[in-house]
Structures are given as structure tokens and as C-alpha cells.
Design a protein around this motif. Sequence first.
Motif, PDB file in Angstrom:
ATOM      1  N   VAL A   1       0.834  -1.202   0.000  1.00  0.00           N
ATOM      2  CA  VAL A   1       0.000   0.000   0.000  1.00  0.00           C
ATOM      3  C   VAL A   1       0.864   1.245   0.000  1.00  0.00           C
ATOM      4  O   VAL A   1       0.687   2.160  -0.813  1.00  0.00           O
ATOM      5  CB  VAL A   1      -0.949  -0.001   1.219  1.00  0.00           C
ATOM      6  CG1 VAL A   1      -1.545   1.381   1.433  1.00  0.00           C
ATOM      7  CG2 VAL A   1      -2.065  -1.012   1.026  1.00  0.00           C
ATOM      8  N   PHE A   2       1.826   1.290   0.905  1.00  0.00           N
ATOM      9  CA  PHE A   2       2.669   2.475   1.020  1.00  0.00           C
ATOM     10  C   PHE A   2       3.604   2.628  -0.175  1.00  0.00           C
ATOM     11  O   PHE A   2       3.862   3.743  -0.628  1.00  0.00           O
ATOM     12  CB  PHE A   2       3.459   2.430   2.332  1.00  0.00           C
ATOM     13  CG  PHE A   2       2.626   2.722   3.536  1.00  0.00           C
ATOM     14  CD1 PHE A   2       2.321   4.028   3.872  1.00  0.00           C
ATOM     15  CD2 PHE A   2       2.136   1.704   4.326  1.00  0.00           C
ATOM     16  CE1 PHE A   2       1.554   4.315   4.980  1.00  0.00           C
ATOM     17  CE2 PHE A   2       1.356   1.968   5.436  1.00  0.00           C
ATOM     18  CZ  PHE A   2       1.061   3.286   5.764  1.00  0.00           C
ATOM     19  N   ILE A   3       4.114   1.529  -0.676  1.00  0.00           N
ATOM     20  CA  ILE A   3       5.003   1.604  -1.835  1.00  0.00           C
ATOM     21  C   ILE A   3       4.256   2.148  -3.053  1.00  0.00           C
ATOM     22  O   ILE A   3       4.731   3.060  -3.751  1.00  0.00           O
ATOM     23  CB  ILE A   3       5.607   0.215  -2.148  1.00  0.00           C
ATOM     24  CG1 ILE A   3       6.557  -0.214  -1.029  1.00  0.00           C
ATOM     25  CG2 ILE A   3       6.340   0.241  -3.489  1.00  0.00           C
ATOM     26  CD1 ILE A   3       7.110  -1.615  -1.203  1.00  0.00           C
ATOM     27  N   VAL A   4       3.081   1.602  -3.313  1.00  0.00           N
ATOM     28  CA  VAL A   4       2.286   2.052  -4.460  1.00  0.00           C
ATOM     29  C   VAL A   4       1.859   3.496  -4.287  1.00  0.00           C
ATOM     30  O   VAL A   4       1.943   4.312  -5.220  1.00  0.00           O
ATOM     31  CB  VAL A   4       1.057   1.144  -4.653  1.00  0.00           C
ATOM     32  CG1 VAL A   4       0.115   1.718  -5.700  1.00  0.00           C
ATOM     33  CG2 VAL A   4       1.494  -0.252  -5.067  1.00  0.00           C
ATOM     34  N   ALA A   5       1.379   3.841  -3.080  1.00  0.00           N
ATOM     35  CA  ALA A   5       0.885   5.194  -2.844  1.00  0.00           C
ATOM     36  C   ALA A   5       1.982   6.235  -3.041  1.00  0.00           C
ATOM     37  O   ALA A   5       1.808   7.205  -3.789  1.00  0.00           O
ATOM     38  CB  ALA A   5       0.303   5.292  -1.438  1.00  0.00           C
ATOM     39  N   LEU A   6       3.097   6.037  -2.366  1.00  0.00           N
ATOM     40  CA  LEU A   6       4.183   7.018  -2.462  1.00  0.00           C
ATOM     41  C   LEU A   6       4.776   7.054  -3.869  1.00  0.00           C
ATOM     42  O   LEU A   6       5.139   8.130  -4.366  1.00  0.00           O
ATOM     43  CB  LEU A   6       5.266   6.694  -1.438  1.00  0.00           C
ATOM     44  CG  LEU A   6       4.837   6.780   0.037  1.00  0.00           C
ATOM     45  CD1 LEU A   6       5.991   6.415   0.958  1.00  0.00           C
ATOM     46  CD2 LEU A   6       4.308   8.176   0.358  1.00  0.00           C
ATOM     47  N   GLY A   7       4.859   5.893  -4.519  1.00  0.00           N
ATOM     48  CA  GLY A   7       5.387   5.869  -5.884  1.00  0.00           C
ATOM     49  C   GLY A   7       4.491   6.602  -6.862  1.00  0.00           C
ATOM     50  O   GLY A   7       4.973   7.392  -7.684  1.00  0.00           O
TER      51      GLY A   7
ATOM     52  N   GLU B   1       2.223   8.912  -6.165  1.00  0.00           N
ATOM     53  CA  GLU B   1       2.183  10.342  -5.842  1.00  0.00           C
ATOM     54  C   GLU B   1       3.454  11.048  -6.292  1.00  0.00           C
ATOM     55  O   GLU B   1       3.402  12.196  -6.771  1.00  0.00           O
ATOM     56  CB  GLU B   1       1.974  10.517  -4.341  1.00  0.00           C
ATOM     57  CG  GLU B   1       0.575  10.127  -3.881  1.00  0.00           C
ATOM     58  CD  GLU B   1       0.432  10.073  -2.376  1.00  0.00           C
ATOM     59  OE1 GLU B   1      -0.677   9.793  -1.902  1.00  0.00           O
ATOM     60  OE2 GLU B   1       1.451  10.302  -1.668  1.00  0.00           O
ATOM     61  N   ALA B   2       4.599  10.384  -6.171  1.00  0.00           N
ATOM     62  CA  ALA B   2       5.853  10.980  -6.639  1.00  0.00           C
ATOM     63  C   ALA B   2       5.843  11.154  -8.151  1.00  0.00           C
ATOM     64  O   ALA B   2       6.228  12.210  -8.677  1.00  0.00           O
ATOM     65  CB  ALA B   2       7.029  10.114  -6.212  1.00  0.00           C
ATOM     66  N   ALA B   3       5.397  10.117  -8.874  1.00  0.00           N
ATOM     67  CA  ALA B   3       5.332  10.208 -10.333  1.00  0.00           C
ATOM     68  C   ALA B   3       4.329  11.272 -10.766  1.00  0.00           C
ATOM     69  O   ALA B   3       4.589  12.053 -11.699  1.00  0.00           O
ATOM     70  CB  ALA B   3       4.939   8.847 -10.920  1.00  0.00           C
ATOM     71  N   GLY B   4       3.193  11.333 -10.077  1.00  0.00           N
ATOM     72  CA  GLY B   4       2.198  12.349 -10.403  1.00  0.00           C
ATOM     73  C   GLY B   4       2.706  13.751 -10.154  1.00  0.00           C
ATOM     74  O   GLY B   4       2.423  14.674 -10.934  1.00  0.00           O
ATOM     75  N   THR B   5       3.478  13.928  -9.090  1.00  0.00           N
ATOM     76  CA  THR B   5       4.051  15.246  -8.781  1.00  0.00           C
ATOM     77  C   THR B   5       4.987  15.716  -9.891  1.00  0.00           C
ATOM     78  O   THR B   5       4.933  16.872 -10.329  1.00  0.00           O
ATOM     79  CB  THR B   5       4.803  15.188  -7.442  1.00  0.00           C
ATOM     80  OG1 THR B   5       3.886  14.871  -6.390  1.00  0.00           O
ATOM     81  CG2 THR B   5       5.479  16.517  -7.140  1.00  0.00           C
TER      82      THR B   5
ATOM     83  N   SER C   1       1.761  20.890  -7.318  1.00  0.00           N
ATOM     84  CA  SER C   1       1.884  19.553  -7.904  1.00  0.00           C
ATOM     85  C   SER C   1       1.795  18.475  -6.831  1.00  0.00           C
ATOM     86  O   SER C   1       1.093  17.467  -7.000  1.00  0.00           O
ATOM     87  CB  SER C   1       3.210  19.436  -8.660  1.00  0.00           C
ATOM     88  OG  SER C   1       3.308  20.403  -9.683  1.00  0.00           O
ATOM     89  N   ILE C   2       2.500  18.676  -5.719  1.00  0.00           N
ATOM     90  CA  ILE C   2       2.464  17.711  -4.626  1.00  0.00           C
ATOM     91  C   ILE C   2       1.054  17.591  -4.059  1.00  0.00           C
ATOM     92  O   ILE C   2       0.524  16.484  -3.875  1.00  0.00           O
ATOM     93  CB  ILE C   2       3.451  18.110  -3.508  1.00  0.00           C
ATOM     94  CG1 ILE C   2       4.893  18.050  -4.020  1.00  0.00           C
ATOM     95  CG2 ILE C   2       3.272  17.219  -2.282  1.00  0.00           C
ATOM     96  CD1 ILE C   2       5.914  18.590  -3.028  1.00  0.00           C
ATOM     97  N   PHE C   3       0.435  18.721  -3.784  1.00  0.00           N
ATOM     98  CA  PHE C   3      -0.891  18.727  -3.168  1.00  0.00           C
ATOM     99  C   PHE C   3      -1.914  18.016  -4.052  1.00  0.00           C
ATOM    100  O   PHE C   3      -2.695  17.178  -3.579  1.00  0.00           O
ATOM    101  CB  PHE C   3      -1.338  20.164  -2.900  1.00  0.00           C
ATOM    102  CG  PHE C   3      -2.636  20.270  -2.149  1.00  0.00           C
ATOM    103  CD1 PHE C   3      -2.637  20.370  -0.775  1.00  0.00           C
ATOM    104  CD2 PHE C   3      -3.859  20.270  -2.817  1.00  0.00           C
ATOM    105  CE1 PHE C   3      -3.834  20.458  -0.059  1.00  0.00           C
ATOM    106  CE2 PHE C   3      -5.054  20.363  -2.126  1.00  0.00           C
ATOM    107  CZ  PHE C   3      -5.043  20.452  -0.736  1.00  0.00           C
TER     108      PHE C   3
END
Length: 449
Positions: free
Chosen positions: A136-142, A144-148, A168-170
Motif C-alpha cells: 500500500v505504502f510503496i504504491v501510494a508514495l510511488g 504520488e511521486a510520479a504524479g508530482t 503539484s504535490i498537493f
Amino acid sequence: MAVIGIRAGLKRRVLKLSPPALLGLFYLCFVAIGAVLLRLPFSNHGDVYFLDAFFTSMSAVTVTGLTVVDTGGDFTLIGQIVIAALIQLGGLGIITFAVFVLTALGVPVGLGQRLMLREDLNQSNFADLFQLVKMVFIVALGCEAAGTVLLASVFVPELGWSDGLWFSIFHAVSAFNNAGFSLWPDSLTRYATNPIVNLVVPILFIVGGLGFVVLNDLYRKRRWRRMTLHTKIMLTGTGVLILFAWVMFASLEWSNRETLGAFDSWGARIMVSWFQAVTPRTAGFNTVDYGEVTDATALMTMTLMLIGAGSTSTAGGIKVTTFAVLILATIAFFRRRSELNCFGRSLGIDEVMKVLALTVVSIITIFVSLFVISITHDGSFRALAFEVASAFGTVGLSMGATAELDTTGRIVIMAVMFFGRVGPLTLGFFLATHSHVRVRYPPGQVFLG
């Protein structure tokens, strides 16, 4: 010593709470802490009252996106960071709590309930529960980072490095968690025809809405034949709903000058229709004014909001699998079949009973909430129904009625948001708890229809 004794007694009482009550308590604590932080002077520009801060915190923790103040204008950078943190906690928290509430928090529950949770999450053993949380955390942070990074290519040239990177982060965090919060008062309408925004943002909330059980199954199985029934229903149902909504929104709004008709090219209209097709199922962003859509489009959008996305995801609603089982049960009834068949698997009466219970409770919640708000607020019934559906589905789309509600109306909307986020998991716990029948009665007959 007395203080230590009080703390120990309080801890014992908390641990004696049932998992649903404990889950609700955690979320209320998040909401209360968030409200206090948002009310502090360094978090807002002085025009945010405590009820507004509490509403914003509730909307963020339940990853809904309905607002009564301007997120980007009324809150400072610190306040916006608090909101983003609440969104992350709320979006990922319900999944981690769903996994940990019977295993990692030390709650004294029976082995049967742990087995039911393992079965509901489609895991083969208890160790897989912790593996799922890790993923969950790996997918979420990955994601969100790519989206940013991708959104920064649009926002940074326009807003500069500091504001562009923060925006972008928000919006990446808000999109992946299906929150719908935006730092612009008109959401993403200014980027209605921007290809990057129309691709990145929908992908983020589609991935977040599929459910981490599905993502874990896709990663581990990779072949359609080896995937679980839940994954197959989710992928098929999501694709059908997106295609249906895409075609219907384009057809219903093509000539509406206040929505699609405002765009000259057919390519732009198709792009805008695509965004509106995927956002109602709990994403909450919009690139057109939903206050100007036709009644037919509003009704379709409300239906999509109530369906929602996937189980164990960042989304709300009754869930795609619930809707699919309802359709399958209806088809089986008219075909005079005693069991449901789908993708070479059968579903028993237990699944149907769970779906019926969840659907009935959801419908009652929506109708009672709409009834109360209609008494206290003299406004458009369509707009009020839209807001209630959006709150229950934790979507965040609005026709502008939420900000105009009185105190009673806002409290009702907050209650609906809370139930829409925590309620399905709470109800699922009770549905997963089996009880042995000690007394049996002779069969009777009731005439239906």
C-alpha cells in the motif's frame, strides 16, 4: 500514581471497544486534531471559524473534498500542508486499519473474525496482510511521486518553482487518495483541455480507486486466468462504468453551451467528457461547472457517486463489486437460478445478503439525510440531493449548495461523509461475524410483488 491509574483504566476501556468502534474513534481523533490545527492562527488567514475548520478536517480525513471555504485562499501554506497530511492519513488509514485492526493493534477478537478478514482481503495467510500494507505504502508514495513530477511540468512554468512544486504535490496526493481537494476555487476547470492534467490526474484516482487488493493481485498473478474473481469483477466493472459514463456525458452535454458546448473542437469535448466520466466515482475534481449540467447528467453523476470504486481502496460508495453482485442477483432471479455465476465462479447466498444489507443501509442513510437537510434548508432539491450523494460517496463534486447550508445542514453532511468512509468497513465487520442459530422456526410464506 492516580494519573497513571486513570491512563491505564482508559487504555483498557479503549482496547475493549469493538474493532468498528475503535476504527471510528481513531477517525474522530484525526478529525478533531485536524480541526484544532486548522483553526490555529498560523494555519488560516483569520476568516475560518471552528465549524469551518472541523468541516474541512472531516472532509479531508474522509477524503471527500466538499468544502465551505476556499482551500487555497483561506488557508496558509501550513494549513494546506495540514490538509494534505489529513488526506494522506484518511486515504491510506482506512486500508491499514482494515488490515491491522484485528492483528496489529492488539484488539482482543476471535480467530473466526480474523479468518473472515483474511478471506475478505483475499489473502492466503496472516503474513500476507502485512505484505499488503507494505505494498500500500510503496504504491501510494510511488504514484504520488510520479504524479508530482508530471504535474510539475504544467504547474511550474505557470506558477514558478515554489508554488508550482507545492501545487503539484498537493494535487497528486489529493488525486491518488480520491479526495478532490484543489487549491483553485474552480477546481481544475482552467486545465480542462490540458492533455497532461487530463491524463495524470485521472490515472492517479483510477489506480487509487481500484483497491490495493486488486493491485496486489495484478502484481503477483499478472495473467487473467490466475486472477481472483474480485479482481476480474473490479477491472471489468470499472472499464464498463467508465465507458458508459464517457459516452453518456458526451451525449447529454454535447450541445449544452454552459458545459461541453463552450468548447469549439470535438476533440476538446471528448477530452472533457473523459474527465467527467471518471471523476464521479469518488475523485471529486471537475473541469466543468456541475451547477450547469442537465438534470439527466446530474442523475447519472449521482448514480456513479453512489456506486463508487473498489473495496480496500482510497474511494467510497457502495463499491463496484457490490453493484455487480446486485446486477448478477437480479439476472439470476429472472433466469430462475439459485446461485450466481461469474467468470467460472459461483457466489452463494451469503454474498447476496451482505450486498443487500449494505445497499439498504446506504439508501436509508441517504434518504434520511436528504430529508433532514430539506427541512432546514430551502434550496434546490436537485442540488441538495447532489451534495448528499457526493458526501456519502466521499466524492467532493458540488453544485454549490454545501457552502450555503446552515449549521444543521453542515452537521448532517459531515455525518454522511463520516459514515460513507467508515460505515462500509464497520458494517462489513458485522457481516463477517457469524452467529450460530440456536432456535429454528417453522417456515412461513410472504407474498411479494
